[in-house]
Enzyme design. Structure first.
Site, PDB file in Angstrom:
ATOM      1  N   HIS A  84       2.375  11.510   1.135  1.00  0.00           N
ATOM      2  CA  HIS A  84       2.571  10.497   2.179  1.00  0.00           C
ATOM      3  C   HIS A  84       3.930  10.715   2.825  1.00  0.00           C
ATOM      4  O   HIS A  84       4.922  10.928   2.135  1.00  0.00           O
ATOM      5  CB  HIS A  84       2.508   9.086   1.581  1.00  0.00           C
ATOM      6  CG  HIS A  84       2.535   8.020   2.622  1.00  0.00           C
ATOM      7  ND1 HIS A  84       1.396   7.602   3.277  1.00  0.00           N
ATOM      8  CD2 HIS A  84       3.550   7.312   3.149  1.00  0.00           C
ATOM      9  CE1 HIS A  84       1.722   6.664   4.158  1.00  0.00           C
ATOM     10  NE2 HIS A  84       3.020   6.470   4.109  1.00  0.00           N
ATOM     11  N   ARG A 170       4.820  -6.367  11.066  1.00  0.00           N
ATOM     12  CA  ARG A 170       6.182  -5.806  10.964  1.00  0.00           C
ATOM     13  C   ARG A 170       6.522  -4.985  12.197  1.00  0.00           C
ATOM     14  O   ARG A 170       7.656  -4.987  12.666  1.00  0.00           O
ATOM     15  CB  ARG A 170       6.297  -4.954   9.693  1.00  0.00           C
ATOM     16  CG  ARG A 170       6.321  -5.798   8.430  1.00  0.00           C
ATOM     17  CD  ARG A 170       6.156  -4.943   7.185  1.00  0.00           C
ATOM     18  NE  ARG A 170       7.149  -3.905   7.115  1.00  0.00           N
ATOM     19  CZ  ARG A 170       6.916  -2.676   6.622  1.00  0.00           C
ATOM     20  NH1 ARG A 170       5.723  -2.353   6.149  1.00  0.00           N
ATOM     21  NH2 ARG A 170       7.872  -1.792   6.597  1.00  0.00           N
ATOM     22  N   LYS A 189      -0.852   1.034  -1.073  1.00  0.00           N
ATOM     23  CA  LYS A 189      -2.087   1.651  -0.547  1.00  0.00           C
ATOM     24  C   LYS A 189      -2.375   2.995  -1.207  1.00  0.00           C
ATOM     25  O   LYS A 189      -3.523   3.389  -1.345  1.00  0.00           O
ATOM     26  CB  LYS A 189      -2.070   1.742   0.973  1.00  0.00           C
ATOM     27  CG  LYS A 189      -1.025   2.601   1.583  1.00  0.00           C
ATOM     28  CD  LYS A 189      -1.071   2.474   3.104  1.00  0.00           C
ATOM     29  CE  LYS A 189       0.172   3.068   3.715  1.00  0.00           C
ATOM     30  NZ  LYS A 189       0.827   2.247   4.679  1.00  0.00           N
TER      31      LYS A 189
HETATM   32  N1  URA Z   1       4.861   4.083   6.382  1.00  0.00           N
HETATM   33  C1  URA Z   1       4.112   3.178   5.709  1.00  0.00           C
HETATM   34  O1  URA Z   1       3.023   3.479   5.225  1.00  0.00           O
HETATM   35  N2  URA Z   1       4.586   1.914   5.591  1.00  0.00           N
HETATM   36  C2  URA Z   1       5.765   1.534   6.105  1.00  0.00           C
HETATM   37  O2  URA Z   1       6.128   0.400   5.952  1.00  0.00           O
HETATM   38  C3  URA Z   1       6.545   2.483   6.837  1.00  0.00           C
HETATM   39  C4  URA Z   1       6.075   3.771   6.950  1.00  0.00           C
END
Ligand code: URA
Length: 436
Positions: A84, A170, A189
């Site tokens: 990620h 956000r 996640k």
């Molecule tokens: N990437 C994500 O998955 N979540 C965030 O809050 C910021 C970047």
């Protein structure tokens, strides 16, 4: 138990610590639409300023994780890893990385996001491939994973659904750049994907959410500790986002460059960071493998077409046209190409990732509002990059646009993003360090 949201907001605003059950209550009530966005926004802003301590962060992450299902991928016997990125400009690494890692016998069940703010998203890029579906049902996702070894889909409402809602909130309330909020978002996640190991690409530099390398290290450490506390092996690489990664920004253009990388071609920085992260993924999954051995195996897979063949299989299984892997001219193309030429002789001392990312969004490659559609064909190709020497009149960039007006507006923004000087700028490492 019922709490008062104004009291919880003021406790956090004044630097107090909330109990796990108070944080769980906030998540449960917001999920049930009993806390309005304006109160949650105020609470998120209090977190921006006051942070969360370790216990609060675990409670917040756990509550987000359990806002949906946790996948059981035990039917896939391969070790399961995901990568990620904290978000960047021109960051198309997931596209070559997933088939590459899979070609080493490691499964990648990848759920990705759309573009956020000035940063691009893997889902938007993949959707520029004619026919490619990122909206697979979970059973289809598992079938593709078992068949190909990787699957690449968008976030589904079944997995950590609250993250999607909070993320959108956000984005429009200036509450993205918080170490605990980013960490909880990513780890909840990713853990819900049912993976055994997680590799994090934590960006720093102008185009990153954490521009300052020290803050980026803190984010990486928080992410790694949090994932480990959720039972997932984790490591992070800090990689530079001072200028866009590779030479293209824009969805179809980035897929084209990702295919080049899978052919063993394309920009050196894209290949270097892809290989470094892919090696982390394989080593995380196969703990007795050494990084040096893994790296040479990965390079061979890029160079002999095995990773590309795996990508073609993935594209076909997800409904896309696999011929794009041989003929990238099948990807959408913008009707107009306008070149911007260097105004001076000298070295490129700045090619600012943030400015270029914002410019690409304005051109239509990203969204200004949640409901905007992205234009898969538009974007920019950067010929002159930070550190390169250029002659006056030499092409610096080529804008792919729908209209002359849009192209000229992009060129104005590129002029603000670039600086030229007499001496080359200080070299910046692409991979700054590993955490731990
Ligand atoms: N990437 C994500 O998955 N979540 C965030 O809050 C910021 C970047």
């Amino acid at each position: 138990m019922n709490y008062s949201m104004p009291e919880l907001i003021s406790t956090k605003r004044d630097g107090g610590v909330l109990a796990p059950e108070e944080l769980e209550w906030i998540i449960a009530e917001y999920t049930a639409d009993r806390i309005p966005d304006y109160q949650l926004s105020a609470f998120l802003m209090a977190i921006i300023f006051q942070g969360l301590n370790g216990d609060e962060l675990s409670a917040w992450t756990d509550a987000m994780l359990h806002s949906g299902d946790v996948l059981d991928l035990s039917s896939t016997s391969m070790p399961k890893v995901d990568k990620h990125s904290t978000g960047g400009v021109g960051d198309k690494i997931s596209i070559p990385l997933a088939p590459l890692v899979t070609a080493c016998g490691v499964a990648i069940p990848m759920m990705s996001g759309r573009g956020l703010g000035h940063t691009g998203g893997t889902v938007d890029k993949l959707e520029s491939i004619p026919g490619f579906r990122t909206d697979l049902e979970l059973d289809e996702f598992q079938d593709v994973l078992a068949d190909v070894g990787c699957a690449m889909i968008r976030q589904t409402p079944a997995i950590a659904p609250l993250d999607g809602r909070l993320y959108a909130l956000r984005d429009v309330t200036a509450t993205v750049p918080s170490i605990p909020l980013i960490s909880a978002s990513i780890v909840s996640k990713k853990v819900a994907e049912g993976i055994e190991a997680l590799v994090l690409d934590v960006k720093y530099g102008s185009g990153a959410f954490m521009r300052d390398p020290d803050r980026a290290v803190l984010l990486a450490e928080t992410l790694v500790d949090l994932a480990e506390s959720e039972g997932v092996r984790a490591s992070a690489l800090l990689t530079s986002m001072e200028q866009p990664l590779g030479c293209t920004v824009g969805n179809a253009l980035e897929v084209r460059e990702a295919v080049d990388c899978l052919r063993g071609e394309g920009p050196a920085d894209l290949r270097e960071v892809t290989l470094a992260l892919a090696a982390e993924c394989v080593v995380a999954a196969v703990p007795d493998a050494t990084t040096a051995e893994v790296c040479s195996g990965l390079e061979a897979m890029l160079d002999d077409g095995r990773a590309l063949a795996r990508f073609a299989h993935l594209v076909e299984r997800q409904g896309g046209d696999p011929d794009v892997t041989a003929r990238t001219d099948l990807l959408p193309e913008a009707p107009l190409r306008v070149t911007w030429e260097s105004p001076a002789d000298g070295f490129v001392t700045r090619a600012d990732a943030y400015e270029i990312g914002v410019a690409a969004v304005e051109l239509g490659a990203g969204r200004r509002r949640i409901e905007d559609e992205v234009d898969p064909a538009v974007g920019v190709e950067l010929f002159a990059r930070r550190g390169m020497s250029v002659q006056r009149g030499e092409p610096v960039a080529e804008v792919h646009a729908r209209t002359e007006g849009a192209a000229q507006a992009m060129i104005l923004r590129l002029q603000a993003a670039y600086e030229f000087g007499e001496a080359p700028p200080e070299e910046l490492p692409l991979v700054l360090r590993r955490v731990p």
